[in-house]
Motif scaffolding. Structure first.
Motif, PDB file in Angstrom:
ATOM      1  N   ALA A 244      30.869  -8.830  27.298  1.00 58.76           N
ATOM      2  CA  ALA A 244      31.077  -7.514  26.681  1.00 58.76           C
ATOM      3  C   ALA A 244      32.333  -7.521  25.813  1.00 58.76           C
ATOM      4  O   ALA A 244      33.203  -8.383  25.950  1.00 58.76           O
ATOM      5  N   VAL A 245      32.405  -6.561  24.897  1.00 60.07           N
ATOM      6  CA  VAL A 245      33.566  -6.432  24.002  1.00 60.07           C
ATOM      7  C   VAL A 245      34.540  -5.445  24.640  1.00 60.07           C
ATOM      8  O   VAL A 245      34.174  -4.305  24.933  1.00 60.07           O
ATOM      9  N   TYR A 246      35.761  -5.900  24.872  1.00 58.60           N
ATOM     10  CA  TYR A 246      36.774  -5.043  25.507  1.00 58.60           C
ATOM     11  C   TYR A 246      37.961  -4.885  24.562  1.00 58.60           C
ATOM     12  O   TYR A 246      38.191  -5.744  23.700  1.00 58.60           O
ATOM     13  N   THR A 247      38.735  -3.834  24.732  1.00 63.51           N
ATOM     14  CA  THR A 247      39.914  -3.630  23.882  1.00 63.51           C
ATOM     15  C   THR A 247      40.953  -4.708  24.187  1.00 63.51           C
ATOM     16  O   THR A 247      40.921  -5.358  25.242  1.00 63.51           O
ATOM     17  N   HIS A 248      41.900  -4.828  23.265  1.00 64.09           N
ATOM     18  CA  HIS A 248      42.899  -5.893  23.384  1.00 64.09           C
ATOM     19  C   HIS A 248      44.276  -5.332  23.015  1.00 64.09           C
ATOM     20  O   HIS A 248      44.375  -4.586  22.038  1.00 64.09           O
ATOM     21  N   PRO A 249      45.318  -5.643  23.706  1.00 66.86           N
ATOM     22  CA  PRO A 249      45.372  -6.407  24.946  1.00 66.86           C
ATOM     23  C   PRO A 249      45.145  -5.475  26.138  1.00 66.86           C
ATOM     24  O   PRO A 249      45.863  -4.499  26.317  1.00 66.86           O
ATOM     25  N   SER A 250      44.145  -5.765  26.917  1.00 74.68           N
ATOM     26  CA  SER A 250      43.837  -4.951  28.098  1.00 74.68           C
ATOM     27  C   SER A 250      43.658  -5.892  29.289  1.00 74.68           C
ATOM     28  O   SER A 250      43.616  -7.111  29.122  1.00 74.68           O
TER      29      SER A 250
END
Ligand SMILES: Cc1cc2nc3c(=O)[nH]c(=O)nc-3n(C[C@H](O)[C@H](O)[C@H](O)COP(=O)(O)OP(=O)(O)OC[C@H]3O[C@@H](n4cnc5c(N)ncnc54)[C@H](O)[C@@H]3O)c2cc1C
Ligand SMILES: NC(=O)c1ccc[n+]([C@@H]2O[C@H](COP(=O)([O-])OP(=O)(O)OC[C@H]3O[C@@H](n4cnc5c(N)ncnc54)[C@H](O)[C@@H]3O)[C@@H](O)[C@H]2O)c1
Length: 466
Positions: A442-448
């Motif tokens: 999945a695509v996740y926010t960065h930096p998280s």
């Protein structure tokens, strides 16, 4: 509301201002039902969680990591206690206003005792009030168990968790009896504030429910913080002295003792049914002292429900909240919800960093006959998660237990910064059949912290042969 000066009658009576009870009271009040909620203490509007439980302890966890270079330890701790008490006071009045401000809901302050199965008496003498209702919810929570150690109950150094978080003097030497959720969280908080903490656990280890690798990683962090963990121990005696107490214990056939300025009893919490007059209402209890309920939380008297810690279920605020959904479904819905339909309930132990878990451990999954793939990485090695370095908390590990045939996530243990948030995403994936590959890609926010899943779920450290 109807009734004379000393009598109220209502559609719904809620005894105790816990999470589940207040949720039902608010919802039924909004539907125009006449609701009376009785809470025994004006220090407890909102119940255990916002006053003496989850909220103040997590506020202390946060503050225990915020010492400024010129802060003197005692002054820093005292300020933290003061700030946290101001916070709980805000939540307390907010809870009171939220309910009592509604036209249909009345909050009564006093201890409720059943006189029959539709009536409780609140208070004594001329001041007493009688409340009669069609439907009654018991939501009285739990209270700490003090272990039967000679000298402990009478010791002036004995504190419950609620007392300790209000004490402005930081104990120099804190003895904690019990290495469960409460004991470990307090050990972590107070050691970080500067106490020397000794944690006594009668079992062979702490965190025995977790897999060995996860438990060892958590234990290492606690030990590195300086907490003295004494397992397989029997605390034999507490003897008060002038400046503190002597705690004597037996381990491996030998006796030893430590000195303590405060002793925290953290050996579990028992359902709060004392003095409720359950016999007068015909409400039965289990052999553990919990109120006996069916899967819809009805007691032995079907118009009386029991929610939260008092019914003997898992002692978490979100379980009490979910209990309220089941009761509301019984009162106004289709009656379909039950305690048996809960899937994947997460937990978080708020040490630093937190340990959040859900589902099966590797050990449990193997015992259940699953063929497994285990994905695991130490937090410091998760390349896709710079957040751990950004916030300077690289300790811990992440572990996923995956069914090799279906790619379903069977369980996870996340000992990591932000684990209390991450675990809810994993739980949602498990509930809705999102596969390990889907969570990985999945695509996740960065930096998280969530983007750790990109790496960890691609790092299979063990895979069972087909
Ligand atoms: C230190 C600590 C930390 C915790 N941390 C967490 C956490 O991080 N996350 C989490 O999910 N859970 C945590 N818990 C557990 C959580 O607080 C409880 O599971 C939850 O508050 C239980 O809620 P409840 O609805 O059963 O009732 P409670 O919130 O316990 O409320 C019961 C209320 O009933 C009142 N009462 C009792 N008897 C009577 C009577 N006869 N008449 C009138 N009123 C009465 C009490 O005064 C009390 O206000 C923690 C608990 C403790 C002690
Ligand atoms: N983060 C959270 O969600 C959170 C935090 C704190 C508390 N809680 C809830 O509060 C409840 C109570 O917590 P708890 O930790 O007090 O209870 P617990 O039952 O989880 O742990 C008690 C521990 O004390 C040990 N023990 C019992 N008698 C002993 C003795 N005489 N000497 C030494 N050790 C002894 C037990 O073996 C056990 O490990 C828990 O069920 C938990 O759900 C939740």
């Amino acid at each position: 509301m109807t009734g004379g000066n000393n009598a109220l009658s209502a559609d719904i009576l809620v005894i105790g201002f816990g999470k589940g009870g207040k949720a039902v009271a608010a919802a039924m009040g909004r539907q125009g039902k006449r609701v009376v909620l009785v809470e025994q203490s004006d220090r407890m509007y909102g119940g255990t969680c916002p006053n003496v439980g989850c909220v103040p302890t997590k506020a202390l966890v946060h503050r225990s990591g915020k010492r400024r270079p010129d802060d003197e330890i005692q002054a820093w701790y005292e300020r933290a206690v003061g700030d946290v008490q101001a916070l709980t006071s805000l939540f307390r009045s907010g809870n009171f206003e939220a309910l009592n401000g509604a036209d249909t809901v009345t909050v009564v302050t006093g201890h409720a005792v059943f006189t029959d199965d539709h009536t409780v008496k609140v208070g004594t003498g001329d001041d007493h009030l009688t409340v009669t209702a069609e439907t009654i919810l018991i939501n009285t929570g739990s209270e700490p168990v003090i272990p039967a150690v000679p000298g402990l109950q009478e010791s002036r150094y004995l504190l419950t968790s609620a007392e300790l978080i209000e004490t402005t003097g930081l104990p120099r030497r804190l003895a904690i009896i019990g290495g469960g959720y409460l004991g470990i969280e307090f050990a972590s908080i107070y050691q970080r504030f500067g106490s020397q903490v000794t944690l006594f656990e009668s079992g062979p280890d702490i965190l025995t429910h977790e897999d060995d690798d996860v438990a060892a990683a958590a234990r290492d962090i606690l030990s590195e913080e300086g907490i003295e963990i004494v397992t397989s121990v029997r605390v034999e005696e507490v003897r008060d002295g002038e400046g503190g107490a002597t705690v004597t214990y037996a381990k491996d056939g030998r006796r030893a003792s430590i000195e303590a300025d405060a002793i925290l009893a953290a050996t579990g919490r028992a359902p709060a049914t004392r003095g409720l007059g359950l016999d007068a209402a015909g409400v039965r209890t289990t052999e553990n002292g919990a109120i006996a309920v069916d899967e819809h939380l009805r007691t032995s008297r079907p118009h009386i429900f029991a929610l939260g810690d008092v019914n003997g279920g898992p002692q978490f605020t979100y379980i009490s909240l979910d209990d309220s959904r089941i009761v509301l479904d019984q009162l106004t819905g289709k009656g379909e919800r039950s305690v048996t339909d809960r899937v994947a309930i997460p937990r978080t132990l708020f040490m630093t960093p937190p340990l959040a878990t859900v589902g099966l451990t590797e050990r449990e999954a193997r015992a259940a006959g699953h063929r497994l793939r285990i994905a695991e990485q130490p937090v410091a090695e998760i390349v896709s998660m710079p957040r751990a370095y950004v916030v300077e908390e690289t300790r811990g590990l992440m572990k996923f237990v995956i069914d090799a045939e279906t790619d379903q996530i069977l369980g996870a243990a996340l000992l990591s910064v932000d684990a209390q948030e991450l675990i809810n995403t994993v739980t949602l994936a498990m509930r809705h059949g999102v596969t390990a590959a889907e969570l990985r890609d999945a695509v996740y926010t960065h930096p998280s912290s969530t983007e750790a899943f990109n790496d960890v779920l691609a790092t299979i450290v063990r895979a069972d042969e087909p």
